[in-house]
Design an enzyme around this catalytic site. Sequence first.
Site, short mmCIF file in Angstrom:
data_model
loop_
_atom_site.label_atom_id
_atom_site.label_comp_id
_atom_site.label_asym_id
_atom_site.label_seq_id
_atom_site.Cartn_x
_atom_site.Cartn_y
_atom_site.Cartn_z
N LYS A 141 -4.85 -6.06 5.44
CA LYS A 141 -6.17 -6.89 6.26
C LYS A 141 -5.20 -7.74 5.81
O LYS A 141 -4.19 -8.12 5.38
CB LYS A 141 -6.99 -6.57 4.72
CG LYS A 141 -6.85 -6.51 3.69
CD LYS A 141 -6.26 -8.37 3.15
CE LYS A 141 -6.69 -9.78 3.37
NZ LYS A 141 -5.82 -10.15 3.03
N TYR A 225 -12.50 -10.81 2.14
CA TYR A 225 -13.27 -9.62 0.99
C TYR A 225 -14.71 -9.88 0.60
O TYR A 225 -15.77 -8.97 0.23
CB TYR A 225 -12.74 -9.69 -0.14
CG TYR A 225 -11.50 -9.49 -0.12
CD1 TYR A 225 -10.88 -8.70 -1.15
CD2 TYR A 225 -9.98 -10.95 0.40
CE1 TYR A 225 -9.71 -7.57 -0.86
CE2 TYR A 225 -8.56 -9.96 -0.35
CZ TYR A 225 -8.32 -8.74 -1.02
OH TYR A 225 -7.06 -7.99 -0.33
P1 NDP Z 1 4.63 -11.69 1.70
O1 NDP Z 1 4.86 -12.60 2.44
O2 NDP Z 1 4.88 -11.72 0.49
O3 NDP Z 1 5.40 -10.46 2.50
C1 NDP Z 1 5.95 -10.42 3.84
C2 NDP Z 1 6.50 -9.50 4.59
O4 NDP Z 1 6.31 -9.12 5.80
C3 NDP Z 1 8.35 -10.42 4.51
O5 NDP Z 1 8.40 -10.19 3.01
C4 NDP Z 1 9.11 -9.55 5.68
O6 NDP Z 1 9.44 -8.38 4.67
C5 NDP Z 1 7.66 -9.38 6.49
N1 NDP Z 1 7.29 -10.12 7.32
C6 NDP Z 1 7.47 -9.51 8.89
N2 NDP Z 1 7.72 -10.42 9.62
C7 NDP Z 1 7.59 -11.44 9.10
C8 NDP Z 1 7.45 -12.74 9.59
N3 NDP Z 1 7.22 -13.41 10.86
N4 NDP Z 1 6.86 -13.77 8.96
C9 NDP Z 1 7.21 -13.34 7.78
N5 NDP Z 1 7.06 -11.93 7.07
C10 NDP Z 1 7.46 -10.55 7.64
O7 NDP Z 1 3.52 -11.43 2.09
P2 NDP Z 1 2.23 -10.54 1.76
O8 NDP Z 1 3.27 -9.44 0.94
O9 NDP Z 1 1.41 -11.25 0.52
O10 NDP Z 1 1.00 -9.81 2.61
C11 NDP Z 1 1.86 -8.86 3.35
C12 NDP Z 1 -0.08 -8.56 3.78
O11 NDP Z 1 -0.20 -7.55 3.13
C13 NDP Z 1 -0.79 -9.00 5.32
O12 NDP Z 1 -1.77 -8.83 5.51
C14 NDP Z 1 -1.77 -9.64 3.59
O13 NDP Z 1 -2.88 -10.23 3.73
C15 NDP Z 1 -1.55 -8.16 2.95
N6 NDP Z 1 -2.22 -8.04 1.53
C16 NDP Z 1 -3.73 -7.16 0.93
C17 NDP Z 1 -3.48 -7.59 0.05
C18 NDP Z 1 -4.60 -6.84 -0.56
O14 NDP Z 1 -5.28 -7.24 -1.75
N7 NDP Z 1 -4.86 -5.61 0.50
C19 NDP Z 1 -2.21 -8.39 -1.50
C20 NDP Z 1 -1.72 -9.29 -0.67
C21 NDP Z 1 -1.76 -9.04 0.53
P3 NDP Z 1 11.27 -8.06 5.38
O15 NDP Z 1 11.47 -9.27 4.19
O16 NDP Z 1 10.88 -7.53 4.77
O17 NDP Z 1 10.89 -7.74 7.05
#
Ligand code: NDP
Length: 370
Positions: A141, A225
């Site tokens: 999401k 949410y």
């Molecule tokens: P983070 O910033 O911690 O991680 C995102 C990861 O996405 C990065 O570490 C990177 O991984 C990858 N990535 C790919 N393209 C990009 C880009 N252009 N810029 C930055 N990162 C990129 O975010 P979150 O993990 O907090 O969130 C990720 C997704 O999960 C979102 O959609 C968020 O809304 C969702 N989410 C859902 C939750 C829930 O409870 N359902 C809770 C938290 C987040 P790499 O370095 O491996 O390429």
Amino acid sequence: MGNGTDGFSRRDLLMAAGALSLTSLEPVGKLLAADRDQQPEKPVGFAILGLGSYAQNQIMPSFADCKKAKLVAVISGTPDKAKRVAERYNLPPTAIYNYENLENIKNNPEIEVVYIISPPSTHRDFTLRSAAAGKHVCSEKPMEATSKACQEMIDACKKAGKLLQIGYRSHYQNHNLRAMEICRSGQLGPLRSLISEHGFNMPNGTWRTKKSLAGGGALWDIGIYALQAVQYLAGTKPTEVVALRHDLKEDRFKDVDDVSHFALSFPNGCLANCATGYSWAGANNYRVMGQYGRLEADPATGYSGHQLRLNGRLLEIADNNQFAAQMDHFADCIRNQKPVRTPGEMGLQDIRILEAILLSAREGRSVKIV
Ligand code: NDP
């Protein structure tokens, strides 16, 4: 396999509530136990795309609690991290992919699902590429930045004959499932008012305050949410929205929305008031006012520590691993041709409503939801 066309069909909601019929409301624990007793089948292989905070801290450790889903690969744009994470989960170097060679996953039959956990505006492209490589997709999401992108994701998965799930984990969490059951059971009487607040303080400097990656601000990230909660509690889709928005004059809100309040009207005579913000000390709750009873959750949709009160009395409900339950459900849908409880259509409907909220706040009028 299609996902069905309704974001919140009656069948989806009954399934989400863990209830097989309106009259046979079984306790959630009993249903989960029945699920566990099924014959073992080959676990469905998941590749995790985007090794950020949510992937590493919540999703990947939860495979240990999965009965039907298994981690088999990672897809990452950060090679050192990918190597480190793969080693932690005993994945071979051949199970590491990056954003350039993503298409190679089509040659790896172990991978059946790509679980996309990257910033929202990347979900469309990664979905299209994963589906074209012959994989089912779970997208985190919010589904995407725009309803147009969401529709393209749905179309791509349909065309490829693959399932699409949105990571709406609350539909797999015991307290939320019980809340849905109670709302459906009639013990609150007709539902009259729903209230939900979800927000916190978002620091500047991450993708979450950049519209080009996040799609929107508090509404897209955490307000969703509240929007989800009032819909799964009401058991139907809203028809109209009225919204107000106010952003602090700070750098972090140059690009994305801060505080929004929105009221939704439901066809069953129920109204909802929702609020969200990126400049709040924090809130994570909902309340349901029925004609004869009251239900309150606080915290309502966190990772753990949920509390649900019926007419002021704290209900005893065992917490479950909602992340594992979400992945096991998707695996079950894939193996056994079942409808996905939180399909792409539900994600699309929410983004349409978020777009209507912004329009309502901008133009100072109510907006019909189509
Ligand atoms: P983070 O910033 O911690 O991680 C995102 C990861 O996405 C990065 O570490 C990177 O991984 C990858 N990535 C790919 N393209 C990009 C880009 N252009 N810029 C930055 N990162 C990129 O975010 P979150 O993990 O907090 O969130 C990720 C997704 O999960 C979102 O959609 C968020 O809304 C969702 N989410 C859902 C939750 C829930 O409870 N359902 C809770 C938290 C987040 P790499 O370095 O491996 O390429």
